[in-house]
Design an enzyme around this catalytic site. Sequence first.
Site, PDB file in Angstrom:
ATOM      1  N   TYR A 139      42.853  53.007  34.080  1.00  0.00           N
ATOM      2  CA  TYR A 139      43.437  52.599  35.373  1.00  0.00           C
ATOM      3  C   TYR A 139      43.615  53.801  36.304  1.00  0.00           C
ATOM      4  CZ  TYR A 139      43.953  47.772  33.919  1.00  0.00           C
ATOM      5  OH  TYR A 139      43.663  46.479  33.544  1.00  0.00           O
ATOM      6  N   ARG A 169      40.329  54.340  37.844  1.00  0.00           N
ATOM      7  CA  ARG A 169      40.068  53.346  38.904  1.00  0.00           C
ATOM      8  C   ARG A 169      40.927  53.647  40.130  1.00  0.00           C
ATOM      9  NH1 ARG A 169      40.795  47.565  36.336  1.00  0.00           N
ATOM     10  NH2 ARG A 169      40.194  46.892  38.415  1.00  0.00           N
ATOM     11  N   GLN A 202      43.283  39.050  45.328  1.00  0.00           N
ATOM     12  CA  GLN A 202      43.228  39.213  43.868  1.00  0.00           C
ATOM     13  C   GLN A 202      43.000  40.690  43.518  1.00  0.00           C
ATOM     14  OE1 GLN A 202      40.729  35.746  42.044  1.00  0.00           O
ATOM     15  NE2 GLN A 202      40.056  35.985  44.174  1.00  0.00           N
ATOM     16  N   HIS A 232      47.331  39.690  41.581  1.00  0.00           N
ATOM     17  CA  HIS A 232      47.063  40.351  40.293  1.00  0.00           C
ATOM     18  C   HIS A 232      47.673  41.738  40.226  1.00  0.00           C
ATOM     19  CE1 HIS A 232      43.376  37.499  39.814  1.00  0.00           C
ATOM     20  NE2 HIS A 232      44.517  36.929  39.473  1.00  0.00           N
ATOM     21  N   CYS A 281      64.313  54.757  30.573  1.00  0.00           N
ATOM     22  CA  CYS A 281      64.474  54.427  29.139  1.00  0.00           C
ATOM     23  C   CYS A 281      63.448  55.140  28.277  1.00  0.00           C
ATOM     24  CB  CYS A 281      64.367  52.916  28.943  1.00  0.00           C
ATOM     25  SG  CYS A 281      62.679  52.306  29.062  1.00  0.00           S
ATOM     26  N   THR A 333      35.013  36.255  46.492  1.00  0.00           N
ATOM     27  CA  THR A 333      35.537  35.885  45.180  1.00  0.00           C
ATOM     28  C   THR A 333      34.602  34.867  44.539  1.00  0.00           C
ATOM     29  OG1 THR A 333      37.428  35.050  43.929  1.00  0.00           O
ATOM     30  CG2 THR A 333      37.024  34.017  46.068  1.00  0.00           C
ATOM     31  N   SER A 334      34.482  34.987  43.202  1.00  0.00           N
ATOM     32  CA  SER A 334      33.602  34.053  42.482  1.00  0.00           C
ATOM     33  C   SER A 334      34.305  32.726  42.249  1.00  0.00           C
ATOM     34  CB  SER A 334      33.186  34.680  41.142  1.00  0.00           C
ATOM     35  OG  SER A 334      34.362  34.993  40.399  1.00  0.00           O
TER      36      SER A 334
HETATM   37  P1  OAD Z   1      34.210  38.757  40.765  1.00  0.00           P
HETATM   38  O1  OAD Z   1      33.624  40.076  40.367  1.00  0.00           O
HETATM   39  O2  OAD Z   1      34.358  37.657  39.731  1.00  0.00           O
HETATM   40  O3  OAD Z   1      33.355  38.104  41.981  1.00  0.00           O
HETATM   41  C1  OAD Z   1      33.016  38.930  43.078  1.00  0.00           C
HETATM   42  C2  OAD Z   1      32.384  38.015  44.132  1.00  0.00           C
HETATM   43  O4  OAD Z   1      32.120  38.813  45.285  1.00  0.00           O
HETATM   44  C3  OAD Z   1      31.063  37.411  43.689  1.00  0.00           C
HETATM   45  O5  OAD Z   1      31.069  36.008  43.984  1.00  0.00           O
HETATM   46  C4  OAD Z   1      30.025  38.144  44.552  1.00  0.00           C
HETATM   47  O6  OAD Z   1      28.943  37.278  44.915  1.00  0.00           O
HETATM   48  C5  OAD Z   1      30.827  38.478  45.774  1.00  0.00           C
HETATM   49  N1  OAD Z   1      30.356  39.666  46.517  1.00  0.00           N
HETATM   50  C6  OAD Z   1      29.710  40.753  46.041  1.00  0.00           C
HETATM   51  N2  OAD Z   1      29.471  41.632  47.048  1.00  0.00           N
HETATM   52  C7  OAD Z   1      30.010  41.076  48.183  1.00  0.00           C
HETATM   53  C8  OAD Z   1      30.092  41.489  49.536  1.00  0.00           C
HETATM   54  N3  OAD Z   1      29.566  42.663  49.930  1.00  0.00           N
HETATM   55  N4  OAD Z   1      30.716  40.672  50.432  1.00  0.00           N
HETATM   56  C9  OAD Z   1      31.238  39.465  50.031  1.00  0.00           C
HETATM   57  N5  OAD Z   1      31.192  39.014  48.747  1.00  0.00           N
HETATM   58  C10 OAD Z   1      30.577  39.821  47.842  1.00  0.00           C
HETATM   59  O7  OAD Z   1      35.614  39.107  41.423  1.00  0.00           O
HETATM   60  P2  OAD Z   1      36.839  38.144  41.679  1.00  0.00           P
HETATM   61  O8  OAD Z   1      36.411  36.765  42.085  1.00  0.00           O
HETATM   62  O9  OAD Z   1      37.775  38.866  42.577  1.00  0.00           O
HETATM   63  O10 OAD Z   1      41.490  39.540  37.510  1.00  0.00           O
HETATM   64  O11 OAD Z   1      37.499  38.076  40.199  1.00  0.00           O
HETATM   65  C11 OAD Z   1      38.775  37.512  40.080  1.00  0.00           C
HETATM   66  C12 OAD Z   1      39.491  38.215  38.978  1.00  0.00           C
HETATM   67  O12 OAD Z   1      38.663  38.332  37.802  1.00  0.00           O
HETATM   68  C13 OAD Z   1      39.854  39.664  39.266  1.00  0.00           C
HETATM   69  O13 OAD Z   1      40.974  39.784  40.123  1.00  0.00           O
HETATM   70  C14 OAD Z   1      40.229  40.122  37.860  1.00  0.00           C
HETATM   71  C15 OAD Z   1      39.138  39.464  37.041  1.00  0.00           C
HETATM   72  O14 OAD Z   1      39.646  38.944  35.830  1.00  0.00           O
HETATM   73  C16 OAD Z   1      42.419  40.381  36.947  1.00  0.00           C
HETATM   74  O15 OAD Z   1      42.199  41.566  36.827  1.00  0.00           O
HETATM   75  C17 OAD Z   1      43.664  39.694  36.499  1.00  0.00           C
END
Ligand code: OAD
Length: 262
Positions: free
Chosen positions: A69, A72, A103, A121, A160, A198-199
């Site tokens: 982390y 990152r 997220q 998150h 602590c 977001t996916s």
């Molecule tokens: P993902 O990595 O699952 O999805 C990323 C999305 O962004 C995909 O649908 C890509 O097509 C899209 N993408 C990529 N490049 C892009 C761009 N330049 N402009 C717009 N879209 C683009 O990420 P999240 O949906 O955020 O949770 O994943 C949700 C959660 O999964 C994260 O927050 C994390 C993980 O488990 C935790 O850490 C709790």
Amino acid sequence: MAELVTTEAAAMLGQARRVVVFTGAGMSAESGVPTFRDALTGLWQRYDAHALATPEAFRDDPALVWGWYEWRRCAVRRAQPHEGHLAVAAIETHAPHAVVITQNVDDLHERAGSKAPVHLHGSLFAPRCSACAQPAPPPDGTAEEPIEGRRTPPPRCAHCAAPVRPGVVWFGEALPQQALEAAVEEAASCDLLLTVGTSGLVYPAAEIPQVAARMGATVIQVNPQPTPLDAVSDVNLRGPAARVLPALVQAAWGDPEPPQSG
Ligand code: OAD
């Protein structure tokens, strides 16, 4: 510009009274922040993100998980918000009421000027004690991480002496209740939700756009790829956030499009 946004989407955004901007890892991709799944290079390339982002992994090897982390967090510190982040902040100045629900655990929305993003998150910049949950200051910016990353023993809680943990939601953990309630309330009362990068696969966060749609809001999606959220989107803008969002804001409110960086 015409190929990026539609006049329909621009009109919807320009007329909206209460706007939610819901973002995922794709929002940060063009800032060079590795998405959750891409962040496994260097020392961590042989690990599965789902195995590292858990309370059990931290208990078993705190230095490995804290080091990941920190690596990152330093990557985020080196990154810059892009034109899409600035466009989201501009939506907050134009719409009578607008809120970012993210997220992402980076601080790029804040650094672009968004007032109070809701972090579903958690955040890389909000570590806390793993035992008493007291907030702990993020390590200062001096220690630059080696590019391949390193194991780093977590600091100890000042109250602590238990190990400090990252302030992010791990697999198997509940989302911060106050953030989730605020997000559902905003989604249920908005008249337009813009979902970006977001996916739509991870719950309960992925429920947020669906709450807005069920309550009759207009949903606009920005993503180069189709996702399960296509089914609840009134408009799908198939393009990257850093290009689509400035064009959308410009078309909605006539903002001069910022000069394209790079
Ligand atoms: P993902 O990595 O699952 O999805 C990323 C999305 O962004 C995909 O649908 C890509 O097509 C899209 N993408 C990529 N490049 C892009 C761009 N330049 N402009 C717009 N879209 C683009 O990420 P999240 O949906 O955020 O949770 O994943 C949700 C959660 O999964 C994260 O927050 C994390 C993980 O488990 C935790 O850490 C709790």
